[in-house]
Design an enzyme around this catalytic site. Structure first.
Site, mmCIF file in Angstrom:
data_model
loop_
_atom_site.group_PDB
_atom_site.id
_atom_site.type_symbol
_atom_site.label_atom_id
_atom_site.label_comp_id
_atom_site.label_asym_id
_atom_site.label_seq_id
_atom_site.Cartn_x
_atom_site.Cartn_y
_atom_site.Cartn_z
ATOM 1 N N GLU A 1 5.304 14.258 2.412
ATOM 2 C CA GLU A 1 5.589 13.309 3.490
ATOM 3 C C GLU A 1 7.021 13.560 3.940
ATOM 4 O O GLU A 1 7.952 13.402 3.151
ATOM 5 C CB GLU A 1 5.439 11.874 3.000
ATOM 6 C CG GLU A 1 5.626 10.891 4.133
ATOM 7 C CD GLU A 1 5.983 9.482 3.686
ATOM 8 O OE1 GLU A 1 5.761 8.548 4.454
ATOM 9 O OE2 GLU A 1 6.501 9.319 2.560
ATOM 10 N N ASP B 1 -0.296 10.451 -5.870
ATOM 11 C CA ASP B 1 0.869 10.242 -5.025
ATOM 12 C C ASP B 1 2.132 10.207 -5.893
ATOM 13 O O ASP B 1 2.298 9.315 -6.734
ATOM 14 C CB ASP B 1 0.676 8.885 -4.312
ATOM 15 C CG ASP B 1 1.433 8.770 -3.017
ATOM 16 O OD1 ASP B 1 2.534 9.343 -2.920
ATOM 17 O OD2 ASP B 1 0.938 8.086 -2.105
ATOM 18 N N ASP C 1 5.787 11.746 -1.875
ATOM 19 C CA ASP C 1 6.347 10.687 -1.051
ATOM 20 C C ASP C 1 7.755 11.060 -0.557
ATOM 21 O O ASP C 1 8.570 11.563 -1.348
ATOM 22 C CB ASP C 1 6.429 9.430 -1.933
ATOM 23 C CG ASP C 1 6.748 8.173 -1.162
ATOM 24 O OD1 ASP C 1 5.966 7.808 -0.283
ATOM 25 O OD2 ASP C 1 7.799 7.556 -1.449
ATOM 26 N N HIS D 1 -1.160 4.115 5.418
ATOM 27 C CA HIS D 1 -0.866 2.755 4.979
ATOM 28 C C HIS D 1 0.474 2.244 5.503
ATOM 29 O O HIS D 1 0.842 1.109 5.208
ATOM 30 C CB HIS D 1 -0.868 2.725 3.453
ATOM 31 C CG HIS D 1 0.192 3.616 2.885
ATOM 32 N ND1 HIS D 1 0.118 4.994 2.948
ATOM 33 C CD2 HIS D 1 1.378 3.343 2.301
ATOM 34 C CE1 HIS D 1 1.202 5.519 2.413
ATOM 35 N NE2 HIS D 1 1.992 4.536 2.006
ATOM 36 N N ASP D 2 1.214 3.085 6.212
ATOM 37 C CA ASP D 2 2.497 2.646 6.781
ATOM 38 C C ASP D 2 2.408 2.455 8.286
ATOM 39 O O ASP D 2 3.426 2.162 8.935
ATOM 40 C CB ASP D 2 3.586 3.700 6.512
ATOM 41 C CG ASP D 2 3.870 3.874 5.027
ATOM 42 O OD1 ASP D 2 3.765 2.884 4.279
ATOM 43 O OD2 ASP D 2 4.188 5.006 4.626
HETATM 44 C C1 GLC Z 1 6.660 6.302 1.911
HETATM 45 C C2 GLC Z 1 5.438 5.476 1.610
HETATM 46 C C3 GLC Z 1 5.757 4.045 1.876
HETATM 47 C C4 GLC Z 1 6.870 3.642 0.959
HETATM 48 C C5 GLC Z 1 8.080 4.562 1.094
HETATM 49 C C6 GLC Z 1 9.016 4.389 -0.054
HETATM 50 O O1 GLC Z 1 7.023 6.264 3.250
HETATM 51 O O2 GLC Z 1 4.349 5.961 2.341
HETATM 52 O O3 GLC Z 1 4.638 3.211 1.741
HETATM 53 O O4 GLC Z 1 7.267 2.335 1.228
HETATM 54 O O5 GLC Z 1 7.710 5.917 1.100
HETATM 55 O O6 GLC Z 1 8.461 4.901 -1.237
#
Ligand code: GLC
Length: 550
Positions: free
Chosen positions: A246, A96, A196, A320-321
């Site tokens: 993402e 990641d 990310d 995980h979010d």
């Molecule tokens: C993404 C991750 C999340 C994190 C954010 C900032 O959305 O999945 O868990 O807090 O980025 O890095």
């Protein structure tokens, strides 16, 4: 067949997967010890959330050194062993890459804070008065997106926590540094990457106030994002690896460009529009029941739109979010099993690469914490305060967190009944739901009709029938208020997926001829009800996958 189309990815939230040393936190050796479990499920890749050196203010998404392993997770040798052991089982590791920002503990930011102009240009600093931030943009975790540094008389941008400073991608040196991070892990044998919030990396030239929103429209899918991704992919030679970005608040048009093979940016994209259908007025912190019509509309738009333009989706309900999907879109009590399976079937039969988030394959639920002291996430703790400032009572604020907190998806993996669900011999860093007594790997492995068995079967089917991996897609029963349904097709095969997304029976007029269909899988154990006259009845959360040769 292109590999990633027939693949499934299993997501591991490293901190909550398996503890090997009794400190209550999951670690790399814990993951190694569970590789056979992942292999049994048929996953081709594991995506591990960040385990790099970090103060862990955002559980590792605040990286202070991309090239070393945080001691709470293990050592570099552990990670090398993980890569090798995974590979020996035919599983590729995806790491990641948190490249939109670094931790403020990172050496680059420390040098910037010390006033070194070279490193200040690694970040986004702006002049300003101590009480007037450069813009009114809000941090995604609440409060201003800017922090003032008195001794520099400047503000720095942080779209997330104040300890996560945004990098300046317009600086070629920054882009080179990040390419070196990719090269480093690629050399270690990593097979793919997750990037990310990567569509936030390119900030606008001029920073202006947002009088209609929180600022995101100025930096989402920003001016140079496609160019920077192409450069990153080209210069690190990762075009043939599996990469997923993402994409926060993105658009279909941009995701087509991010994932279309000819643009050589990424293999696929996560988007989150379908996970906002229960946000009232688009606000995550205002509850409403999921809007099924909107969910269907979004899936139709994205599934058909990506296909038409040759883009590729990463398909998912959980990560995980996110709160647990079965608690959110299913019924985690009365139709726990059927609704969890229906969600699985809908996603796994879509066009795109399915991601299974640890515990989803068991039907893990939201924990229903009753006290703020049980929460750990920085966003939840911030919003508990913010919601009260906005007028909510403590109980109301807790009720919102109970549905929306990211901690809902972060409770430890439930391996077995008994102490700490087999996650740790110590004190788990976050509480484990009571229902681990029956929602756990050991139980579900014994049961052919379990949610776990359903997930395994879905991954197997994807490898067996080309139509699942490669077929085109068209939605049917488009206006049905309860049923989400679609057809997949190749020249040789055809698939029909019917899913009652509600806890009530649904009637369906047959839209396809009766002959020659084979039932591949279904959410209910008992055989499907026969079509009665013209009407087929689907039981609550009943879903079926039919296939025939053409
Ligand atoms: C993404 C991750 C999340 C994190 C954010 C900032 O959305 O999945 O868990 O807090 O980025 O890095």
């Amino acid at each position: 067949m292109e590999g990633f189309k027939a693949s499934a990815v299993y997501q591991i939230y490293t901190k909550s997967f398996q503890d090997s040393n009794g400190d209550g936190l999951g670690d790399i050796r814990g993951v190694i010890s569970r590789l056979d479990y992942i292999k049994e499920q048929g996953a081709d890749y594991i995506w591990l959330t960040p385990f790099f050196k970090s103060p862990l203010n955002d559980n590792g998404y605040d990286v202070s050194d991309y090239l070393s392993v945080d001691p709470v997770f293990g050592t570099m040798e552990d990670v090398e062993e993980l890569i090798a052991q995974a590979e020996a089982r035919g599983i590729g590791c995806m790491f990641d890459m948190v490249f939109n920002h670094t931790s403020t503990e990172h050496a680059w930011f420390r040098k910037a804070l010390a006033g070194d102009p070279e490193y200040m240009d690694y970040y986004i600093f702006r002049d300003g008065e101590p009480d007037v931030p450069p813009t009114n943009w809000e941090s995604k975790f609440g409060g201003s997106a800017w922090e003032y540094v008195p001794h520099l008389k400047k503000w720095y941008l942080h779209l997330f926590d104040v300890t996560q400073a945004d990098l300046n991608w317009d600086n070629p040196k920054v882009r080179e540094e990040l390419k070196n991070v990719i090269r480093f892990w690629k050399n270690k044998g990593v097979k793919g990457f997750r990037f990310d919030v990567v569509n936030l990396i390119s900030k606008p030239e001029a920073f202006e106030n947002d009088y209609a929103g929180d600022g995101r429209r100025f930096y989402t899918d920003g001016p140079h994002v496609h160019e920077y991704l192409q450069e990153l992919t080209r210069d690190t030679g990762i075009a043939s690896m599996v990469t997923v970005g993402e994409m926060s608040s993105t658009s279909l048009e941009n995701c087509i460009r991010y994932s279309r093979p000819e643009d050589k940016e990424l293999t696929m994209c996560f988007n989150f529009h379908h996970l906002k259908v229960d946000y009232k007025d688009g606000d995550k912190w205002k509850l409403k029941e999921p809007d099924l019509g909107e969910l269907k509309r979004l899936f139709t738009e994205w599934q058909e739109g990506m296909e038409k333009a040759g883009g590729w989706n990463a398909v998912f309900w959980c990560n995980h979010d996110q709160p647990r999907a079965v608690s959110r879109f299913g019924d985690d009590r009365k139709y726990w099993k059927e609704s969890a399976k229906t969600l699985a079937i809908v996603a796994h039969m879509f066009r795109g690469t399915p991601y299974v988030y640890q515990g989803e394959e068991l039907g893990m639920t939201n924990p229903r914490y009753s006290d703020i002291s049980q929460y750990r996430d920085v966003e939840s703790i911030n919003y508990y305060k913010i919601l009260q400032e906005r007028g909510a009572s403590k109980e109301e604020a807790l009720a919102v967190l109970g549905e929306r907190s990211r901690d809902n998806g972060r409770t430890p993996m439930q391996w077995k009944a008994g102490p700490n669900a087999g996650f740790t011999d110590g004190e788990p860093w976050i509480g484990i739901p009571e229902n681990h007594s029956y929602i756990n790997v050991e139980e579900e492995n014994k049961d052919e009709d379990s949610i776990l068995s359903c997930y395994k079967k879905l991954i197997r089917l994807r490898k067996e029938y080309r139509v699942i991996a490669e077929g085109d897609i068209g939605f049917i029963y488009r206006d049905h208020p309860q049923v989400l349904a679609y057809r997949r097709r190749t020249e040789e095969e055809e698939l029909i997926v019917l899913a009652n997304m509600t806890g009530r029976e649904a009637a369906l007029a047959p839209a396809f001829d009766a002959g020659g269909w084979e039932l591949l899988t279904a959410s209910w154990k008992e055989a499907p009800a026969q079509a009665e006259g013209e009407i087929r009845m689907l039981r609550p959360f009943e879903s079926q996958v039919w296939r025939k040769s053409r």
